[in-house]
Design a protein around this motif. Structure first.
Motif, PDB file in Angstrom:
ATOM      1  N   GLY A 182      21.608  52.846  28.600  1.00  0.00           N
ATOM      2  CA  GLY A 182      23.007  52.472  28.790  1.00  0.00           C
ATOM      3  C   GLY A 182      23.924  53.670  28.624  1.00  0.00           C
ATOM      4  O   GLY A 182      24.852  53.869  29.410  1.00  0.00           O
ATOM      5  N   SER A 220      33.473  46.235  27.832  1.00  0.00           N
ATOM      6  CA  SER A 220      32.811  45.673  29.005  1.00  0.00           C
ATOM      7  C   SER A 220      33.484  44.388  29.456  1.00  0.00           C
ATOM      8  O   SER A 220      33.646  44.155  30.656  1.00  0.00           O
ATOM      9  CB  SER A 220      31.322  45.447  28.728  1.00  0.00           C
ATOM     10  N   LEU A 231      28.526  45.151  37.764  1.00  0.00           N
ATOM     11  CA  LEU A 231      27.392  44.692  36.963  1.00  0.00           C
ATOM     12  C   LEU A 231      26.736  45.856  36.222  1.00  0.00           C
ATOM     13  O   LEU A 231      26.476  45.770  35.013  1.00  0.00           O
ATOM     14  CB  LEU A 231      26.370  43.986  37.856  1.00  0.00           C
ATOM     15  N   LEU A 272      26.727  46.169  32.250  1.00  0.00           N
ATOM     16  CA  LEU A 272      25.405  46.102  31.622  1.00  0.00           C
ATOM     17  C   LEU A 272      25.149  47.342  30.763  1.00  0.00           C
ATOM     18  O   LEU A 272      24.680  47.239  29.625  1.00  0.00           O
ATOM     19  CB  LEU A 272      24.337  45.976  32.713  1.00  0.00           C
ATOM     20  N   ASN A 328      27.140  47.088  27.609  1.00  0.00           N
ATOM     21  CA  ASN A 328      26.590  46.077  26.705  1.00  0.00           C
ATOM     22  C   ASN A 328      25.305  46.554  26.045  1.00  0.00           C
ATOM     23  O   ASN A 328      25.053  46.264  24.872  1.00  0.00           O
ATOM     24  CB  ASN A 328      26.327  44.771  27.457  1.00  0.00           C
ATOM     25  N   THR A 346      15.983  40.889  28.783  1.00  0.00           N
ATOM     26  CA  THR A 346      16.649  41.758  29.754  1.00  0.00           C
ATOM     27  C   THR A 346      17.436  40.906  30.741  1.00  0.00           C
ATOM     28  O   THR A 346      18.615  41.183  31.034  1.00  0.00           O
ATOM     29  CB  THR A 346      15.619  42.614  30.524  1.00  0.00           C
ATOM     30  N   LEU A 392      20.555  39.673  29.195  1.00  0.00           N
ATOM     31  CA  LEU A 392      21.619  40.674  29.090  1.00  0.00           C
ATOM     32  C   LEU A 392      22.276  40.904  30.454  1.00  0.00           C
ATOM     33  O   LEU A 392      23.497  41.067  30.546  1.00  0.00           O
ATOM     34  CB  LEU A 392      21.063  41.989  28.527  1.00  0.00           C
ATOM     35  N   VAL A 393      21.457  40.867  31.511  1.00  0.00           N
ATOM     36  CA  VAL A 393      22.030  40.982  32.861  1.00  0.00           C
ATOM     37  C   VAL A 393      22.958  39.799  33.127  1.00  0.00           C
ATOM     38  O   VAL A 393      24.078  39.957  33.596  1.00  0.00           O
ATOM     39  CB  VAL A 393      20.920  41.059  33.934  1.00  0.00           C
ATOM     40  N   SER A 451      26.204  40.103  31.449  1.00  0.00           N
ATOM     41  CA  SER A 451      27.077  41.135  32.008  1.00  0.00           C
ATOM     42  C   SER A 451      27.534  40.798  33.423  1.00  0.00           C
ATOM     43  O   SER A 451      28.184  41.607  34.071  1.00  0.00           O
ATOM     44  CB  SER A 451      26.336  42.476  32.056  1.00  0.00           C
TER      45      SER A 451
END
Lengths: 300, 335
Positions: A34, A227, A276, A280, A283, B135, B138-139, B142
């Motif tokens: 990230g 975010s 996105l 992401l 985050n 994962t 989390l996607v 977001s």
């Protein structure tokens, strides 16, 4: 002599803390990924004029809705294709990074500063000050955030600046609550009493003695708000209430692209993908920060 | 329990008054003359202006206006829409079932998938399932859902042509609303294919609306389960030789559900915000679209009362969640 010795050890402690933090942050592979993406994003935003192949608002009338280069009909001059008025998608996306980072920074700064001021006052003084402030915060929190932001924008008038102010107002109670809780927890500790006995005034106690010890949850919340701010500002842009065309803000780009969804997939897909990926990445960083800063979750 | 309920209710009164004040004050801080804004008429003569000001109560002191507003509110009078001239409350009640249907299906979807995924991820911590699902969560967390909705339209409606692009049911079908829930009404109507049509209209919007709550619920369930699985009573249960499935389902899950239920309850605000975007993308005739349309049409009486009603609903749902919380966790009740 003693003075310098104290300063030196302060710096050493700080170095230890940074090293300790980095050690825990590095454990989290997602967080590091990230961070890398986020650095790339900052790079794109700062050097946009250098790396973008075209002017983001330049309309090439001979190249309307050109598909991306790998698809039939694509042209190498427009790697990710062009939109309905012939603007280069890639350049607009690169410039869009400037908007998103700017939005994140402004919203989080306003919300953090406001929230810390209000939360510290409430937590430090308690009593009726606390009651009044927290009831007001409850009222703000009672509204769904996007709805309240929309109505605030309706009051202030559509536009990027007003959208940012509206989102910051909506986010601010979260910081106030966190700060208040942390300040209340710290207030009764011995070091605060010691500072008070030593003659520190209220302002010094609040901002110099207590606040630095309450920062960990605030940093995590700030990352997550960064975010969310990008998401909400893009949503407002999408609804026509945020940045106005021809701004290359990603949400606004999506709003302009909506009517072409079934004809030109690229004008819809890429701006959303950019949102996105940015959200992401931030985050993921937030998760890593929380693991590294929250002593309760630290192993051993 | 009664005492707990009363304290909670008492606690809500100042917040509710605050909400009414925000909704009332919102029109006053708008740039421009509130009489013109609320009456929606142009080119008024001074006499007509004064008459309207009197009619709307704008010639009284501010505080009196607010009190009048509260009194009207208690009588269920939320004003009339400038565009349709109908009472705001009537419009709201006509459109609310559409949003509620979408919201209920979305939250069911999110819970029924999110909780099992979270539990599995926790008991198989570190496995590929854990990594992939977290994962994905989390996607999902977001995700810009307005874009997600457009992508689903491109794929399922555009390329595969499986689902319609907008609305609640095909224009071929018409029947009077009974419950306001299209899924139920279409079944009650007995018309062939009506239910299938309603279902195919509902599926994409509810997936879009469920995405963020699903991600949040899965993450929350996983971390709550992990915490509980480390407790002494779980170890004791395991040591007694109890079957693992029973330890997980009875001892761990029931305790882990307490924070999860709170999380699910908190999603109602997320759902209302999501409904604005989802309903706009899919032209779903609910209150989210109604609000955004009213904002862009400057139909301020609707915006004012809609804001109030939505906040009140969120507040009531949160109260219900608090009460459920008290029911399943006696420790809270007796604090």
């Amino acid at each position: 002599m003693t003075d310098t010795a104290v300063k030196l050890s302060d710096a050493a402690i700080r170095r230890r803390m940074v090293a300790d933090f980095w050690y825990h942050f590095r454990q989290n592979r997602g967080a590091v990924a990230g961070l890398v993406v986020f650095i790339l994003l900052v790079f794109a935003a700062v050097f946009a004029p250098v790396i973008a192949p075209h002017d983001p608002t330049m309309q090439y009338r001979d190249a309307l809705l050109v598909p991306p280069v790998w698809q039939e009909g694509g042209r190498s001059a427009y790697l990710l294709g062009t939109d309905a008025v012939g603007r280069d998608m890639l350049s607009r996306l690169i410039y869009g990074a400037q908007y998103s980072l700017f939005i994140g920074i402004v919203v989080v700064s306003i919300a953090v500063v406001g929230g810390i001021l209000i939360g510290t006052l409430a937590g430090f003084f308690g009593g009726w000050v606390d009651t009044v402030i927290m009831r007001v915060m409850d009222v703000v929190l009672a509204f769904p955030s996007l709805l309240l932001a929309l109505v605030l924008v309706a009051v202030l008038g559509p536009g990027l600046l007003n959208a940012m102010i509206a989102i910051a107002i909506v986010y601010q109670p979260h910081f106030a609550r966190l700060t208040r809780a942390a300040v209340m927890g710290e207030k009764a500790r011995e070091y605060v009493t010691a500072a008070r006995v030593a003659g520190a005034g209220n302002l010094r106690l609040m901002f110099k003695t207590i606040l630095p010890n309450c920062l960990a949850p605030l940093i995590v919340q700030a990352t997550l708000s960064f975010s969310s701010a990008i998401l909400d500002a893009a949503a407002l842009g999408f609804l026509g209430m945020g940045a106005q065309p021809p701004a290359s803000e990603w949400g606004t780009m999506l709003a302009e692209a909506r009517e072409f969804i079934l004809r030109a997939w690229w004008v819809v897909t890429f701006p959303g993908l950019a949102i996105l990926i940015s959200v992401l990445a931030i985050n993921l960083m937030g998760d890593g920060l929380r693991d590294a800063l929250d002593p309760k979750l630290k192993k051993g | 329990m009664i005492r707990f309920l009363l304290t909670k209710l008492l606690y809500l009164v100042p917040t509710f008054l605050g909400i009414t004040f925000v909704a009332f004050g919102f029109v006053r801080v708008l740039p421009g003359d509130p009489v013109l804004l609320m009456a929606g008429e142009r080119g008024l003569s001074p006499e007509r202006h004064a008459e309207l000001a009197h009619q709307l109560g704008y010639d009284k002191p501010f505080l009196m206006q607010y009190l009048d507003f509260l009194v009207r509110l208690l009588h269920g009078d939320l004003g009339n829409s400038l565009v349709t001239k109908k009472p705001v409350l009537t419009e709201f009640l006509a459109l609310f079932p559409a949003t509620m249907e979408l919201g209920i299906v979305a939250i069911l979807l999110a819970t029924l998938i999110g909780v099992p995924v979270g539990v599995l991820a926790a008991i198989k911590r570190g496995s590929w399932f854990d990594q992939v699902s977290m994962t994905a969560a989390l996607v999902g967390f977001s995700m810009p859902i307005f874009w997600w909705g457009l992508l689903l339209i491109i794929f399922f409606s555009g390329i595969l042509q499986w689902t319609p692009v907008s609305g609640r049911i095909s224009l071929m079908f018409f029947f009077p609303p009974v419950t306001g829930f299209m899924l139920i009404d279409s079944l009650l109507s007995g018309q062939k294919g009506a239910f299938a049509s309603a279902f195919s209209h509902l599926i994409l919007p509810s997936i879009v609306l469920a995405t963020i709550p699903l991600a949040v619920i899965a993450r929350q369930t996983r971390s709550a389960m992990l915490e509980v699985m480390g407790e002494d009573y779980v170890r004791t249960a395991k040591a007694k030789g109890m079957p693992y499935s029973r330890v997980v389902m009875v001892h761990a899950l029931r305790n882990a559900m307490i924070p999860v239920i709170t999380t699910i309850g908190l999603q109602i605000g997320v759902l209302m915000a999501g409904a604005i975007l989802t309903e706009t993308i899919f032209s779903w005739p609910g209150i989210g679209k109604w609000m955004i349309d009213s904002i862009s049409r400057r139909d301020y009486p609707v915006v004012q009362s809609g804001l109030l009603l939505i906040a009140a609903i969120v507040m009531i749902v949160n109260l219900i969640v608090d009460l459920t919380y008290g029911l399943i966790n006696p420790r809270i009740r007796h604090k």
